[in-house]
Scaffold this active site. Structure first.
Site, PDB file in Angstrom:
ATOM      1  N   GLU A 285      44.271  45.692  35.442  1.00  0.00           N
ATOM      2  CA  GLU A 285      44.351  45.268  34.038  1.00  0.00           C
ATOM      3  C   GLU A 285      43.435  44.060  33.863  1.00  0.00           C
ATOM      4  OE1 GLU A 285      45.670  47.258  31.906  1.00  0.00           O
ATOM      5  OE2 GLU A 285      46.077  48.465  33.682  1.00  0.00           O
ATOM      6  N   CYS A 319      45.237  37.291  27.669  1.00  0.00           N
ATOM      7  CA  CYS A 319      44.360  38.457  27.595  1.00  0.00           C
ATOM      8  C   CYS A 319      44.422  39.038  26.183  1.00  0.00           C
ATOM      9  CB  CYS A 319      44.768  39.490  28.626  1.00  0.00           C
ATOM     10  SG  CYS A 319      46.517  39.861  28.552  1.00  0.00           S
TER      11      CYS A 319
HETATM   12  P1  NAP Z   1      40.466  36.229  37.890  1.00  0.00           P
HETATM   13  O1  NAP Z   1      39.587  35.059  38.068  1.00  0.00           O
HETATM   14  O2  NAP Z   1      39.863  37.575  37.851  1.00  0.00           O
HETATM   15  O3  NAP Z   1      41.563  36.155  39.045  1.00  0.00           O
HETATM   16  C1  NAP Z   1      42.644  37.073  39.093  1.00  0.00           C
HETATM   17  C2  NAP Z   1      43.148  37.155  40.508  1.00  0.00           C
HETATM   18  O4  NAP Z   1      42.142  37.744  41.332  1.00  0.00           O
HETATM   19  C3  NAP Z   1      43.453  35.802  41.121  1.00  0.00           C
HETATM   20  O5  NAP Z   1      44.598  35.914  41.932  1.00  0.00           O
HETATM   21  C4  NAP Z   1      42.223  35.549  41.952  1.00  0.00           C
HETATM   22  O6  NAP Z   1      42.438  34.666  43.013  1.00  0.00           O
HETATM   23  C5  NAP Z   1      41.944  36.946  42.469  1.00  0.00           C
HETATM   24  N1  NAP Z   1      40.599  37.175  43.014  1.00  0.00           N
HETATM   25  C6  NAP Z   1      39.440  36.526  42.734  1.00  0.00           C
HETATM   26  N2  NAP Z   1      38.424  37.071  43.450  1.00  0.00           N
HETATM   27  C7  NAP Z   1      38.938  38.077  44.190  1.00  0.00           C
HETATM   28  C8  NAP Z   1      38.406  39.034  45.120  1.00  0.00           C
HETATM   29  N3  NAP Z   1      37.123  39.063  45.452  1.00  0.00           N
HETATM   30  N4  NAP Z   1      39.253  39.931  45.683  1.00  0.00           N
HETATM   31  C9  NAP Z   1      40.565  39.923  45.376  1.00  0.00           C
HETATM   32  N5  NAP Z   1      41.121  39.058  44.504  1.00  0.00           N
HETATM   33  C10 NAP Z   1      40.327  38.147  43.921  1.00  0.00           C
HETATM   34  O7  NAP Z   1      41.315  36.079  36.555  1.00  0.00           O
HETATM   35  P2  NAP Z   1      42.144  34.809  36.097  1.00  0.00           P
HETATM   36  O8  NAP Z   1      41.177  33.720  35.790  1.00  0.00           O
HETATM   37  O9  NAP Z   1      43.229  34.530  37.059  1.00  0.00           O
HETATM   38  O10 NAP Z   1      42.849  35.345  34.777  1.00  0.00           O
HETATM   39  C11 NAP Z   1      42.188  35.450  33.549  1.00  0.00           C
HETATM   40  C12 NAP Z   1      41.716  36.853  33.284  1.00  0.00           C
HETATM   41  O11 NAP Z   1      42.820  37.752  33.402  1.00  0.00           O
HETATM   42  C13 NAP Z   1      41.206  37.057  31.879  1.00  0.00           C
HETATM   43  O12 NAP Z   1      40.067  37.868  31.930  1.00  0.00           O
HETATM   44  C14 NAP Z   1      42.346  37.787  31.170  1.00  0.00           C
HETATM   45  O13 NAP Z   1      41.966  38.552  30.060  1.00  0.00           O
HETATM   46  C15 NAP Z   1      42.861  38.641  32.276  1.00  0.00           C
HETATM   47  N6  NAP Z   1      44.224  39.078  32.029  1.00  0.00           N
HETATM   48  C16 NAP Z   1      44.447  40.399  31.701  1.00  0.00           C
HETATM   49  C17 NAP Z   1      45.724  40.849  31.415  1.00  0.00           C
HETATM   50  C18 NAP Z   1      45.991  42.274  31.047  1.00  0.00           C
HETATM   51  O14 NAP Z   1      47.155  42.686  31.058  1.00  0.00           O
HETATM   52  N7  NAP Z   1      44.995  43.073  30.724  1.00  0.00           N
HETATM   53  C19 NAP Z   1      46.791  39.953  31.467  1.00  0.00           C
HETATM   54  C20 NAP Z   1      46.528  38.615  31.813  1.00  0.00           C
HETATM   55  C21 NAP Z   1      45.249  38.191  32.093  1.00  0.00           C
HETATM   56  P3  NAP Z   1      41.904  33.147  42.908  1.00  0.00           P
HETATM   57  O15 NAP Z   1      42.650  32.506  41.804  1.00  0.00           O
HETATM   58  O16 NAP Z   1      42.258  32.596  44.250  1.00  0.00           O
HETATM   59  O17 NAP Z   1      40.427  33.221  42.649  1.00  0.00           O
END
Ligand code: NAP
Ligand code: MG
Length: 513
Positions: A285, A319
């Protein structure tokens, strides 16, 4: 079993609730600064390498520091999860559901305390924090009931001379990778759905909210979840993420976060590792560029309020945030005027003092959002905010940029901060075209009083969660199954009747009599 009902939100206007929250903030403040371990097979492991979590609203305040998983420990956790799966998969699904009911009850008892942790660690105001905790409770209550429902074999059409049925069985070891923006609700929903369906899990929390995640891992231990079913493996996504996603024993990855990371995980998971004997399943997601469309017939006051709430609630870091408003030309000036007034009235300050607007999550986000504001100034007319705000943290003014063209970057790219782009449409149909003109498709909302326009929008506004005469944030578990189209993800519909099947596979059994 009682019917599912959403957890009631706390009314902080009531004296007893305000006092309870103040007491919880005080209690948690006294607990700040501690060290938290990994949890592998029930064993608490403290490592030399620790990462600090700080209060984004007061950057001198340390929330705690968390031990970090390296490759060896990730491997150890993988082995623990495999071993736990060998028995957990056969535990009666109704018994598995009981762990969720019990955890929900415990979380409900400690609601204010968990909200207080969110206030300090990620800068939510009281109502936003409470909403997140309530949603976490809802997810557990909902998925527990769903598991009970799915536990009985599905009846199949009869075939002469045979007895036939179909069961859902778990998949295996899953990697759960949640975001920081709903540090409890999304993490709890993703983790407990995977567990209740009989899988074992490696939970890698998002770095900005590792302490809240650790608190939840502790809670699951307290409710007696068998060792190794939930392994808590904090660490930088970029370091251990690839290792876990690429691991041959990983059966599925449940991810919520940005488009970039989601696509990376999807690609990596598609490669078959030596020794791997299945096709990995990826639930991803991702981001959004959600919008509220205002029709000429709409209740303009209600529309303006919804635009401001959807754009700036939790500093626009949802999001589902309504980061675009698309307004019919006949009512554009009136709605914009109200949006500006309501935005200017939002007070900015320390989350523990419960200001409407708090800080953004971290330094990286802070700089990225300020850069987008500068881009926005060149793409439209700045009518509110436009710069950083006072405070010892990552504070940014809620910013409104008007007269933005549909192709502009601030109309296309997810900023994930308090920035609203406003566009004028010449007709209702054009407004819907502008709405659809992004690579995302998560949430959308239409304010109108025209039934034909609702029908048109229901068919053509291409998003996973469409609302009429309601803000585009705040989906309720059960009532609004949640998930988006296109680059917003795999449309898993969390909190809905199809969600748990994503973590199971159906086994069909026939016996000839
Ligand atoms: P993110 O930067 O993509 O990080 C999400 C998760 O992925 C974190 O636990 C992060 O760990 C991990 N991660 C980063 N690089 C990775 C890799 N190479 N392999 C595996 N895992 C990895 O997103 P965020 O900043 O936490 O959240 C914001 C984003 O989430 C926004 O784009 C928002 O729209 C989206 N979101 C979507 C929904 C939905 O239901 N569609 C709901 C909520 C949020 P680290 O923190 O350690 O980097
Ligand atoms: Mg991030």
């Amino acid at each position: 079993m009682l019917e599912f009902k959403n957890e009631a939100l706390v009314n902080f206007q009531l004296k007893e609730n305000k006092e309870a929250m103040e007491a919880a903030l005080k209690k948690v403040k006294a607990e700040l600064g501690k060290e938290y371990p990994l949890i592998i097979n029930g064993e608490k492991i403290f490592t030399e390498k620790k990462v600090k979590s700080i209060n984004p609203g007061n950057v001198d305040e340390l929330i705690g520091s968390v031990s970090q998983t390296n490759r060896d420990l990730a491997e150890k956790a993988m082995e623990a999860a495999q071993s736990a799966f060998s028995t957990w998969q056969y535990v009666d699904p109704v018994s598995r559901a009981d762990y969720l009911f019990k955890a929900a009850a415990e979380l409900r008892r400690r609601k204010f305390e968990f909200s207080a942790w969110e206030v300090y660690e990620i800068g939510k105001n009281w109502a936003e924090a409470d909403g997140d905790v309530a949603e976490a409770i809802d997810f557990m209550e909902f998925y527990a009931r769903e598991m009970v429902r799915l536990a009985s074999p599905k009846a199949l059409p009869p075939f002469p001379g045979e007895r036939n049925r179909m069961h859902y069985i778990p998949l295996g070891v899953g990697i759960v990778i949640p975001p920081w923006n709903f540090p409890l609700a999304i993490l709890v929903g993703m983790t407990t759905s995977a567990i209740v369906t009989g899988n074992s899990v490696l939970l890698k929390p998002a770095s900005p909210t590792m302490i809240i995640a650790a608190k939840f891992a502790e809670l699951m231990e307290e409710v007696g979840l068998p060792k190794g079913v939930l392994n808590f493996v904090p660490g930088p996504g970029s370091e251990i993420g690839d290792y876990l996603v690429g691991h041959p024993k990983t059966r599925f990855i449940s991810f919520t976060g940005s488009k970039e990371v989601g696509l990376h995980i999807n690609e990596l998971a598609a490669k078959t590792a030596p020794g791997q004997i299945w096709v990995k399943r990826v639930v991803a997601e991702m981001g959004g560029k959600d919008a509220i469309v205002v029709d000429a017939s709409a209740n303009l006051e209600a529309a303006a309020s919804a635009i401001v709430t959807s754009a700036f609630g939790f500093q626009g870091q949802k999001c589902s945030a309504g980061s675009r408003a698309i307004i019919h030309k006949d009512v554009y000036d009136d709605v914009l005027k109200m949006v500006i007034e309501k935005t200017n009235a939002l007070a900015i300050g320390l989350p523990e003092d419960n200001f409407a607007i708090g800080p953004v999550s971290d330094q990286g986000a802070y700089h990225k959002i300020l850069e987008y504001i500068e881009i926005g100034k060149t793409e439209g007319r700045l009518v509110s905010g436009g710069s950083k705000a006072e405070g010892n943290g990552y504070y940014i003014q809620p910013t409104v940029i008007a007269d933005v063209k549909p192709e502009a970057r601030i109309m296309q790219e997810e900023i994930f901060g308090p920035v609203l782009a406003v566009s004028k449409a010449d007709s209702f149909e054009e407004a819907i075209d502008i709405f659809n003109n992004t690579e995302y498709g998560l949430t959308g909302s239409l304010y109108s009083n025209d039934r034909a326009h609702f029908e048109y929008a229901e068919q053509r506004m291409h998003c996973g969660n469409l609302y009429f005469n309601r803000k585009c944030t705040g989906a309720m578990v059960g009532a609004h199954p949640f998930g988006g189209f296109n680059m917003s993800g795999t449309d898993s519909k969390t909190g809905g009747p199809d969600y748990l099947q994503l973590f199971m596979q159906a086994k069909s059994v026939s016996e000839v009599f």
